[in-house]
Motif scaffolding. Sequence first.
Motif, mmCIF file in Angstrom:
data_model
loop_
_atom_site.group_PDB
_atom_site.id
_atom_site.type_symbol
_atom_site.label_atom_id
_atom_site.label_comp_id
_atom_site.label_asym_id
_atom_site.label_seq_id
_atom_site.Cartn_x
_atom_site.Cartn_y
_atom_site.Cartn_z
ATOM 1 N N UNK B 17 0.543 -6.313 -92.641
ATOM 2 C CA UNK B 17 0.611 -5.949 -91.222
ATOM 3 C C UNK B 17 0.899 -7.158 -90.359
ATOM 4 N N UNK B 18 1.716 -6.951 -89.319
ATOM 5 C CA UNK B 18 2.010 -8.018 -88.368
ATOM 6 C C UNK B 18 1.037 -7.964 -87.196
ATOM 7 N N UNK B 19 0.887 -9.094 -86.515
ATOM 8 C CA UNK B 19 0.135 -9.155 -85.250
ATOM 9 C C UNK B 19 -1.295 -8.626 -85.385
ATOM 10 N N UNK B 21 -4.844 -8.883 -84.746
ATOM 11 C CA UNK B 21 -5.509 -9.708 -83.740
ATOM 12 C C UNK B 21 -6.970 -9.958 -84.095
ATOM 13 N N UNK B 72 2.877 -11.617 -90.339
ATOM 14 C CA UNK B 72 3.324 -12.388 -89.187
ATOM 15 C C UNK B 72 2.280 -12.439 -88.072
ATOM 16 N N UNK B 73 2.130 -13.616 -87.454
ATOM 17 C CA UNK B 73 1.319 -13.776 -86.242
ATOM 18 C C UNK B 73 -0.130 -13.337 -86.462
ATOM 19 N N UNK B 76 -3.779 -13.382 -83.792
ATOM 20 C CA UNK B 76 -3.427 -13.501 -82.382
ATOM 21 C C UNK B 76 -4.562 -12.951 -81.518
ATOM 22 N N UNK B 77 -4.497 -13.261 -80.236
ATOM 23 C CA UNK B 77 -5.505 -12.733 -79.316
ATOM 24 C C UNK B 77 -6.575 -13.745 -78.966
ATOM 25 N N UNK B 99 3.262 -16.391 -90.345
ATOM 26 C CA UNK B 99 2.913 -17.258 -89.213
ATOM 27 C C UNK B 99 1.497 -16.926 -88.738
ATOM 28 N N UNK B 100 0.889 -17.903 -88.076
ATOM 29 C CA UNK B 100 -0.479 -17.758 -87.571
ATOM 30 C C UNK B 100 -0.503 -18.054 -86.076
ATOM 31 N N UNK B 101 -1.368 -17.354 -85.354
ATOM 32 C CA UNK B 101 -1.568 -17.693 -83.946
ATOM 33 C C UNK B 101 -2.259 -19.058 -83.893
#
Lengths: 467, 202
Positions: B17-19, B21, B72-73, B76-77, B99-101
């Motif tokens: 899963x992307x994003x 949070x 991805x990402x 985040x949050x 990628x990481x936040x």
Amino acid sequence: MSKGTLFDKVWDLHTVGTLPSGLTQLFIGLHLIHEVTSPQAFAMLRERGLKVLFPEQTVATVDHIVPTENQARPFSDRLAEDMIQALEQNCQENNITFYNIGSGSQGIVHVIAPEQGLTQPGMTIACGDSHTSSHGAFGAIAFGIGTSQVRDVLASQTLALAKLKVRKIEVNGTLNPGVYAKDVILHIIRTLGVKGGVGYAYEFAGTTFEQMNMEERMTVCNMAIEGGARCGYVNPDQVTYDYLQGRDFAPKGADWDKAVNWWESIKSDADAEYDDVVVFDAAEIPPTVTWGITPGQGIGVNQFVPKPEDLLEEDRFIAEEAYSYMDLFPGQPIKGTKIDVCFIGSCTNGRISDLREAAKIAQGRHVAEGVKAFVVPGSERVKQEAEAEGLHKIFQAAGFEWREPGCSMCLAMNPDKLQGRQISASSSNRNFKGRQGSSSGRTLLMSPAMVATAAIKGEVSDVRELM
Amino acid sequence: MVSEVKAVSGRGVPLVGNDIDTDRIIPARYLKAITFDGLGEGVFIDDRTALKGEHPFDQPQYQGAKILIVNRNFGCGSSREHAPQAIAKWGIQALIGESFAEIFFGNCVAMGIPCLTADAVTVKQLQKLVASNPQAAVTVNLETLQVQIDDYTAPVAIGEGTRSTFIAGTWDACGQLVANADQVRATAVKLPYVSWGKLSKN
């Protein structure tokens, strides 16, 4: 690499040195702390026998867990009471100024520091809260940090950081009626993506930001983090200086002139070099609403929930998750979506100008039947100012609840929570799954005026119909 | 207080899963405490409840895994360090993702947990390999910047400065930062705003 930007200048001025790792040791001019991310940091200090190095550059308040209905102590929630007591004790033991409930200056940390003039251009600011990026509205470089880094700042007034790249985001032109700062940042995030800013500081430039007041700029910088950027800023200008002059901690007398000269010197140079530049036209930005589970999943209020085939392949997975969680269907209009709860407040949109815009919509109208609508001022001062203007009476007459200041239903660490599958129109910054206190609750982000419109109509509606 | 992190070996757990949070990693209600204790039980709690045992963190084949493979990402949050603390309390010692936040990444570094990146195709392949053979031995090597799952080897990346702090065991920056207190004071006095008025009323 960028050169001659405000970010570069402030970074260089605050560099203590280079650590063996190659990371920069960066001095932090203002450290803001609150009850959620600091108690563990103070415990870590005690374990290591360290003291707070610069208590005079550290300021505390309580915001996330405070109830907005009955603030009598002890709080009925024992865990919340423990948290506020820990902060009271840590501040007292370490000689840190604490704006407690009833002090007249308590509120959301990102609301109180600017309104007291603690936030100033050219500063570095850190706080254990991602929306610290808000302070960039003043031309400060402001970082949200975790608890171990809160410990680092308490102990050394510095952070170990890698330098960011700088992206200039230029928005030019005048916003259409019914379009606010919130719409601008939702539009930017929608376009550049929620991870578009990873590795970057965002410099917000162009005539649209120049025309914005400080509170609107704070709204934009507040959500830079939702676009993945570690911080966002606007170069200081006369609007900044007019806002700051006379505030409690703003420089006075001869220091004021010295300050303005210095602030002018740290602005991005006309020939500054950027790692990236993106340009938007203000006229193309509509009143924006999110439909999904990330702040990047936004659309114009008169647009339709996107179909998977209209999205980039990499965005489809999270879109599928969003359709199912939100109970919204690809291709359906977002306008007309029934709303259960309307929340006006948060560090994004709980400032006096936000409440004024929402009150304009609420005036002489009434909240739709079955909708719970409430307004939570961002700070004790915002509340006082709003009441002096009679805004509370406008809201109350329209059927909104008028509450005490705090973070409230932005993240629902206090008793304000969605119930079950309720769907809320919210002026806050995040529509993540479960964000507003119910693991199945749903959030639609929009400007305060749009939230007020949704409250009146009982469904997502175009603010321009009530203007 | 320091310890070297040159490689992490163990079994892997894929989380697709992307994003994703930090509110999903640890909901805000678990933040109502003055310590990080008890966060392990809250990690991904709402997703786990919704998936009724089908969440990778609940599936028996992944119990005891040390390496989390995400997309991805991730993270985040919110800046809450409670998120990596909760993941660590479940048992994770290293993450690999597309990628990481940044705040999440910084929090992990401060805790001694490396977050390495790989391209999207590699990450998908790693997730596939671990899903098809949950018992496979996964090794993330920060010295060679490679991940190995059985015979499969792929490059992973992390900023050189951060990598060196893990290898040298200096990822806990606090001691170094505190040791430079004199230089910190020297930097402070050069900043005009420090001298033109105390920020707080002390």
